[in-house]
Design an enzyme around this catalytic site. Structure first.
Site, PDB file in Angstrom:
ATOM      1  N   GLU A   1      -5.605 -13.204   5.093  1.00  0.00           N
ATOM      2  CA  GLU A   1      -6.065 -12.635   6.107  1.00  0.00           C
ATOM      3  C   GLU A   1      -7.451 -13.105   6.706  1.00  0.00           C
ATOM      4  O   GLU A   1      -7.625 -13.046   7.883  1.00  0.00           O
ATOM      5  CB  GLU A   1      -6.281 -11.028   5.923  1.00  0.00           C
ATOM      6  CG  GLU A   1      -5.292 -10.179   6.174  1.00  0.00           C
ATOM      7  CD  GLU A   1      -4.227 -10.588   4.980  1.00  0.00           C
ATOM      8  OE1 GLU A   1      -2.962 -10.435   4.813  1.00  0.00           O
ATOM      9  OE2 GLU A   1      -4.768 -10.415   3.941  1.00  0.00           O
TER      10      GLU A   1
ATOM     11  N   ASP B   1      -0.202 -15.352   0.563  1.00  0.00           N
ATOM     12  CA  ASP B   1      -0.610 -13.842   0.265  1.00  0.00           C
ATOM     13  C   ASP B   1      -2.086 -13.906   0.605  1.00  0.00           C
ATOM     14  O   ASP B   1      -2.711 -15.061   0.463  1.00  0.00           O
ATOM     15  CB  ASP B   1      -0.185 -13.207  -1.090  1.00  0.00           C
ATOM     16  CG  ASP B   1      -0.197 -11.548  -0.762  1.00  0.00           C
ATOM     17  OD1 ASP B   1      -0.488 -11.314   0.413  1.00  0.00           O
ATOM     18  OD2 ASP B   1      -0.056 -11.020  -1.914  1.00  0.00           O
TER      19      ASP B   1
ATOM     20  N   ASP C   1       2.002  -4.689   2.678  1.00  0.00           N
ATOM     21  CA  ASP C   1       2.008  -3.750   1.453  1.00  0.00           C
ATOM     22  C   ASP C   1       2.441  -2.343   2.044  1.00  0.00           C
ATOM     23  O   ASP C   1       1.454  -1.440   2.201  1.00  0.00           O
ATOM     24  CB  ASP C   1       0.693  -3.686   0.756  1.00  0.00           C
ATOM     25  CG  ASP C   1       0.406  -4.903  -0.063  1.00  0.00           C
ATOM     26  OD1 ASP C   1       1.317  -5.673  -0.259  1.00  0.00           O
ATOM     27  OD2 ASP C   1      -0.671  -5.142  -0.440  1.00  0.00           O
TER      28      ASP C   1
END
Length: 798
Positions: free
Chosen positions: A408, A405, A483
């Site tokens: 990015e 997670d 999300d």
């Protein structure tokens, strides 16, 4: 008309006339008198690479996206000079290069235009960063449609849209928001019943404009790097998608348990809470194969540690969960807490593995643990070190999967939500700034994680899931769409995102069922479950800030609906596993939008809701509240309503009734759908019978059933079973032939055959040319039992 000279005045530069041309094997080089070089490489007869440089030479040719194991080869390559253009021909395409400015025209062998440059390649000197902003514009024809580009939260058809590719943490994103978590700079064009693809392999921030700014122009550009793109010709969309997927790579077969239902929340802790959740699934008889541990399982959010207060004996817990069929998946983020007493931090510090700013110091940013440094996953030595960190989690404790997670990479409390652009990366020996490495950072983290989990899980198969990804990430990892929000709009978005990801090469993807942010109503959760079980990755995930989101958090009716649809998914596991086999071996997407299935029908070009799950199951979710049915479109062919058995012809819109516990599901005629008995988890039952749902068709159809040991690598040694069911229906008879290949012996030897839509009354049944009476097969008019494997089933009518 705007001329090149006028655009030069505005700052854009263009190639000038060709002064030299040379051919080197499969490549042709075009040189201009202003130092532009165009290199055209024929990889296959329908796959051409276009690579431009403006400096008179090419930099090192390196890509993280391209699968180096892919095969190349063509049947024909001919280069001819004409008065005003050069022509390169293959057995499927003609490529013309204008002598005056390198503009490209691509046609088929009948000179039908497939794709043509408008302004073509041009660039703008970016003195701020010492490189070019590289640009390409193509003609957008009347009626042309565009698809692909990964997880974009917009209409399936991108005509009239502008999108941006820059991996970004977008908590609670909304429809049409740009950019999102993934970067897949690949789109599919469809014009005059001919489909083609463009893969712009450039990891800088890229943009695509599909006739938004200028009505008849499609363009794409990047803030640095090369104009480097691959052109893929169909003419069928299926050919385009398959070629792109081969180009960027395919995953290995996943363990079958990963295709079961998964449960996740931020966060399940302490251990007693985890056991409470897993026990409730078994008590309510809702199948579930995986339980996830979010960041609270760690000691102060330090990766590769455990909070001993919450989880005093993780090895014992994981082992006992496994005895009950639950595989434990844990989260690992890229941020490593700056802490001199933290062993992971100390190792990375000693080995100089963290990303650095341009002027020397380590890049520092705040994430969940507080101030962190971040490993440079573009350095192969760092990836090797990272892989080794998984020994304890996987080999010693027994964790079965890892969830990456925040990769990015996401950084808190800064305007851009990520690293400063001056951060430096190794980029596998091609040093660069974060401007170039940003979009592939998450993929390289997932790659390193995959290599570690695979090493320590062996001889079992690894399972990785990532939030951020670039083209080619599918070789290492599954993904989810980030999300999202508990809203009806996001249910619509999830449906489109899964279809889009599937035709963008990343098939093993799902959404957070029910929505991550905010709290769904029972009805919304039920409708999301009904859709989610038809997505390759199936997981409920929610934020603890907004309440509970387990199936029993709602009323008993929602529990029953959840059980019903999760049961259906587990019954369809052999069908889903076979879908995955076709994806892994042939690059066939597991979910197929209607336009993929029937591109010749203009009605499919703007359909967003309906999709094919595999080759034979048509699904159409309910996407609004208080609905007792919906209008939907059936594509070409004849289809059976799964719930009623009614047969309906396609290429038309119809109203379909769908009660609270149903969504419209149709089965293609001629299909043979395999089903397993319902299990509470994969491998729970040893069964000796498989059900075949057979849907009559006047004509022929093929169906497949792939099986292996459901884990491990013996399938690579030929220990698999691939059954091809050839269906042949005639006016008063039905013949199903089964051809088997592979050395794997399936654990069952009996079949329950459910016959749907037979237009005749059964008179005789032959199994492998031996007549069987109704009593022997316990035939009741629609169901028969075959107590052995068979090669041919032959049923005749009165």
């Amino acid at each position: 008309m705007i001329t090149n000279t006028e655009l030069e005045y505005k700052g854009d530069l263009f190639p000038s006339a060709v002064t030299e041309i040379r051919q080197d094997a499969d490549s042709v080089f075009f040189h201009t008198d202003n130092n532009v070089i165009l290199k055209i490489t024929i990889l296959r007869d329908s796959l051409i690479r276009f690579r431009y440089t403006t400096k008179g030479y090419f930099s090192n040719d390196f890509s993280y996206a391209i699968d180096k194991s892919q095969s190349h080869g063509y049947n024909a390559l001919e280069l001819i000079e004409h008065d005003t253009f050069y022509q390169i021909s293959t057995s499927k395409l003609i490529c013309r290069v204008d002598k005056s400015d390198l503009r490209i025209l691509l046609t088929d062998l009948e000179n039908n235009v497939i794709l043509e440059d408008e302004l073509g390649f041009h660039w703008e000197e970016s003195y701020q960063f010492g490189g070019n902003i590289v640009k390409m514009s193509k003609v957008s024809h009347e009626g042309e449609s565009y698809y692909g580009l990964g997880d974009k939260a917009s209409h399936a058809n991108l005509k009239g849209k502008r999108v941006e590719n820059w991996a970004m943490d977008q908590y609670a994103f909304h429809k049409d928001q740009e950019p999102l978590y993934k970067v897949v700079p690949f789109y599919i064009g469809l014009h005059n019943r001919r489909s083609y693809g463009i893969f712009f392999d450039n990891t800088f921030r890229t943009n695509f404009d599909f006739a938004q700014e200028r009505r008849n122009v499609t363009s794409f550009w990047a803030e640095g790097g090369e104009m480097n793109y691959y052109f893929i010709y169909g003419p069928q969309m299926a050919d385009v998608v398959t070629t792109y997927t081969h180009l960027t790579g395919k995953p290995e077969m996943p363990p079958m348990w990963t295709l079961g239902y998964h449960q996740c929340k931020w966060s399940y802790y302490p251990e007693s809470k985890v056991r409470e959740i897993t026990s409730k699934f078994r008590e309510l008889q809702i199948p579930c194969d995986a339980i996830y541990l979010d960041i609270d399982y760690m000691d102060g959010f330090r990766c590769f540690t455990w909070n001993k207060e919450y989880f005093p004996d993780p090895r014992k817990m994981v082992a006992e969960l496994a005895e009950d069929g639950f595989k434990t998946v844990v989260i690992i983020d890229p941020g490593i807490k700056i802490d001199k007493d933290y062993w992971v931090y100390q190792e990375a510090l000693e080995k100089d593995y963290f990303c650095k700013r341009a002027d020397g110091p380590y890049m520092k940013g705040k994430v969940w643990p507080g101030e962190c440094n971040f490993p440079d996953f573009t350095n192969p030595e760092v990836r090797e070190w990272w892989a080794g960190l998984f020994r304890e989690l996987i080999a010693d404790i027994g964790v079965k999967g890892v969830w990456n997670d925040m990769n990015e990479p996401a950084v808190m409390e800064v305007p851009g939500k990520t690293f400063p652009m001056d951060v430096r990366h190794d980029y596998d020996g091609n040093p660069c700034s974060h401007r170039k490495a940003h979009n592939i950072y998450g993929t390289q983290m997932a790659r390193a994680t995959y290599e570690g989990v695979k090493r320590f899980a062996y001889p079992k198969r690894p399972f990785i899931i990532t939030r951020s990804a670039y083209s080619g990430a599918q070789r290492y990892t599954s993904s989810w769409t980030g999300d999202n929000v508990a809203s009806w709009e996001h249910l619509w978005i999830a449906n489109i995102q899964m279809q889009r990801m599937s035709i963008s090469g990343m098939g093993f993807t799902g959404s957070d069922i029910g929505g991550f942010a905010e709290q769904p109503s029972g009805e919304l959760y039920a409708r999301w479950i009904q859709l989610g079980v038809f997505h390759p990755f199936c997981r409920t995930h929610s934020s603890g800030d907004h309440g509970d989101q387990e199936p029993w958090s709602f009323d008993t009716e929602i529990v029953d609906i959840t059980r019903k649809f999760v049961n259906l998914r587990y019954q369809l596991l052999p069908y889903l596993y076979t879908m995955f086999y076709e994806y892994v071996n042939d690059g066939v997407p597991m979910l197929k939008p209607l336009v993929y299935f029937d591109q010749d029908d203009p009605q499919t070009h703007y359909r967003t809701d309906e999709f094919l799950f595999g080759n034979h199951i048509l699904v159409c979710p309910i996407l609004e509240p208080n609905a007792q049915g919906r209008r939907m479109y059936l594509p070409a062919g004849n289809w059976y309503n799964y719930w009623t058995g009614e047969k309906v012809s396609g290429r038309k819109e119809l109203w379909v009734k769908a009660d609270y516990d149903q969504i419209p599901i149709f089965i293609k005629e001629g299909a043979v759908i395999p089903k397993y008995p319902v299990q509470q988890y994969v491998g729970q039952l040893k069964f000796d019978e498989v059900t075949l749902e057979v849907y009559y068709k006047l004509g022929k159809e093929k169906s497949f059933l792939y099986e292996d040991a459901q884990d491990g690598y013996d399938y690579n040694k030929g220990r698999y079973s691939l059954s091809t069911f050839t269906f042949n229906g005639k006016e008063n008879q039905l013949i199903i032939q089964q051809h088997k290949e592979g050395k794997f012996e399936v654990p069952y030897g009996k079949f329950k055959v459910n016959l749907h839509g037979l237009p005749f009354k059964v008179k005789t049944i032959y199994i492998d040319n031996e007549r069987a009476d109704a009593e022997a097969t316990r035939f009741d008019g629609t169901t028969l039992f075959i107590d052995k494997d068979f090669t041919e089933l032959h049923i005749t009518g009165a």
